[in-house]
Design a protein around this motif. Structure first.
Motif, short mmCIF file in Angstrom:
data_model
loop_
_atom_site.label_atom_id
_atom_site.label_comp_id
_atom_site.label_asym_id
_atom_site.label_seq_id
_atom_site.Cartn_x
_atom_site.Cartn_y
_atom_site.Cartn_z
N LEU A 185 0.93 -1.08 -0.18
CA LEU A 185 0.05 -0.03 -0.06
C LEU A 185 0.82 1.30 -0.13
CD1 LEU A 185 -2.71 -0.86 2.72
CD2 LEU A 185 -3.03 -0.72 -0.02
N LEU A 186 1.96 1.28 0.81
CA LEU A 186 2.82 2.31 0.77
C LEU A 186 3.52 2.93 -0.48
CD1 LEU A 186 4.11 2.07 4.37
CD2 LEU A 186 2.82 3.77 3.60
N ASP A 187 3.72 1.54 -1.21
CA ASP A 187 4.42 1.62 -2.54
C ASP A 187 3.63 2.40 -3.54
OD1 ASP A 187 6.65 0.55 -1.66
OD2 ASP A 187 6.20 -1.48 -2.48
N LEU A 188 2.33 2.57 -3.16
CA LEU A 188 1.28 3.20 -3.93
C LEU A 188 1.28 4.74 -3.84
CD1 LEU A 188 -1.69 0.56 -4.14
CD2 LEU A 188 0.32 0.89 -5.69
N THR A 189 1.87 5.35 -2.67
CA THR A 189 1.63 6.54 -2.23
C THR A 189 2.50 7.47 -2.68
OG1 THR A 189 2.86 6.45 -0.05
CG2 THR A 189 0.46 5.57 -0.04
N GLU A 195 11.53 5.33 3.31
CA GLU A 195 13.14 4.64 3.83
C GLU A 195 14.18 5.19 2.98
OE1 GLU A 195 11.47 0.71 6.02
OE2 GLU A 195 12.26 0.74 3.98
N ALA A 196 15.25 5.29 3.37
CA ALA A 196 16.61 5.86 2.81
C ALA A 196 16.80 5.24 1.63
CB ALA A 196 17.72 6.09 3.73
N TRP A 197 16.72 3.87 1.30
CA TRP A 197 17.03 3.33 0.15
C TRP A 197 16.34 3.79 -1.07
CZ3 TRP A 197 13.75 -0.09 -2.54
CH2 TRP A 197 12.61 -0.27 -1.56
N GLU A 198 15.17 4.25 -0.80
CA GLU A 198 14.07 4.39 -2.08
C GLU A 198 14.73 5.42 -2.69
OE1 GLU A 198 9.79 3.44 -0.79
OE2 GLU A 198 10.71 4.61 0.64
N THR A 207 13.78 7.92 6.33
CA THR A 207 14.29 7.57 7.57
C THR A 207 15.12 6.31 7.28
OG1 THR A 207 12.45 6.34 8.34
CG2 THR A 207 12.57 8.77 9.24
N PRO A 208 15.93 5.77 8.17
CA PRO A 208 16.56 4.64 7.85
C PRO A 208 15.81 3.55 7.46
CG PRO A 208 17.79 6.07 9.52
CD PRO A 208 16.67 6.63 9.28
N THR A 209 16.12 2.57 6.85
CA THR A 209 15.30 1.37 6.39
C THR A 209 14.86 0.65 7.69
OG1 THR A 209 16.58 1.15 4.41
CG2 THR A 209 15.45 -0.79 5.15
N MET A 210 13.47 0.21 7.65
CA MET A 210 12.77 -0.16 8.82
C MET A 210 12.84 0.22 10.28
SD MET A 210 13.46 -4.34 7.69
CE MET A 210 12.21 -4.75 8.92
#
Length: 222
Positions: A185-189, A195-198, A207-210
């Motif tokens: 769901l978040l990937d649709l927003t 997260e920092a890797w995106e 923010t830092p991953t997870m």
């Protein structure tokens, strides 16, 4: 606040249609990958593994299926004597739909949790979280090690043919997180998982991953 560009409705539809072409390509690629997965060979599991069921009974591999033909297991990171909650595993399990079991059962498939910790350590966590899924313990067996898990997490798929049991599939890391409803769901927003890797535009919240993940009862009141 950084935010997406504002355009006309016609410009938005054109951009959305262009993205839809790529989305359809990915859907077809995932279909092709699933077809390959269905054609994977499998390995027979012959060790007389013993597990502890949620009710304390000692059971074997075949019993895990509860009569189903296929078994999907999420291997939850709860080691014997572990003094912390694995945030990744807890939030993954939080995202498993309450009624998934009934839908899977219609296709002769069962879903369970499995940990190396004993039931005396599993049950308090299960009760705290209110998870309905059956949660088994492989405490004292080599099951996790034989699947290549060690103390890690993962998702395995087994097939039962009578009293024979076979390992057909295993995945971990990103192969597991793509199954999560919250991430999808978040990937649709517009801001994604934040997260920092995106790969996000400059100025997007990240923010830092997870780092943001918590079991559901550790977030503040919404």
């Amino acid at each position: 606040m950084s935010r997406p560009q504002v355009v006309t409705a016609d410009e938005w539809r054109a951009a959305r249609d262009a993205l839809l072409v790529r989305e359809k390509e990915l859907t077809h690629a995932l279909d092709e990958l699933a077809a390959r997965r269905r054609r994977l060979p499998m390995v027979r599991l012959t060790e007389p593994y013993r597990f502890t069921a949620p009710d304390g009974a000692t059971v074997g591999l075949v019993d895990l299926f509860a009569g189903a033909r296929q078994l999907v297991t999420y291997h939850y990171m709860l080691e014997p004597g572990q003094d912390h909650v694995c945030g990744g595993c807890a939030t993954f399990t939080d995202n498993l739909p309450e009624h998934a079991q009934e839908h899977l059962r219609a296709r002769d498939t069962r879903l369970i949790l499995m940990s190396r910790g004993p039931q005396s350590e599993i049950q308090p966590m299960r009760q705290r979280m209110g998870w309905p899924l059956p949660w088994y313990s492989s405490y004292g067996s080599t099951y996790n090690d034989d699947l290549g898990l060690g103390g890690g997490f993962g998702l395995s798929v087994l097939l039962r043919d009578g009293d024979e049991v076979f390992l057909t599939y295993f995945t971990t890391a990103r192969g597991v997180d793509r199954l999560r409803l919250d991430f999808n769901l978040l990937d649709l927003t517009p801001y994604g998982r934040q997260e920092a890797w995106e790969d996000s535009p400059q100025g997007w919240p990240q923010t830092p991953t997870m780092q943001w993940l918590r079991p559901h009862d550790e977030y503040g009141v919404w």
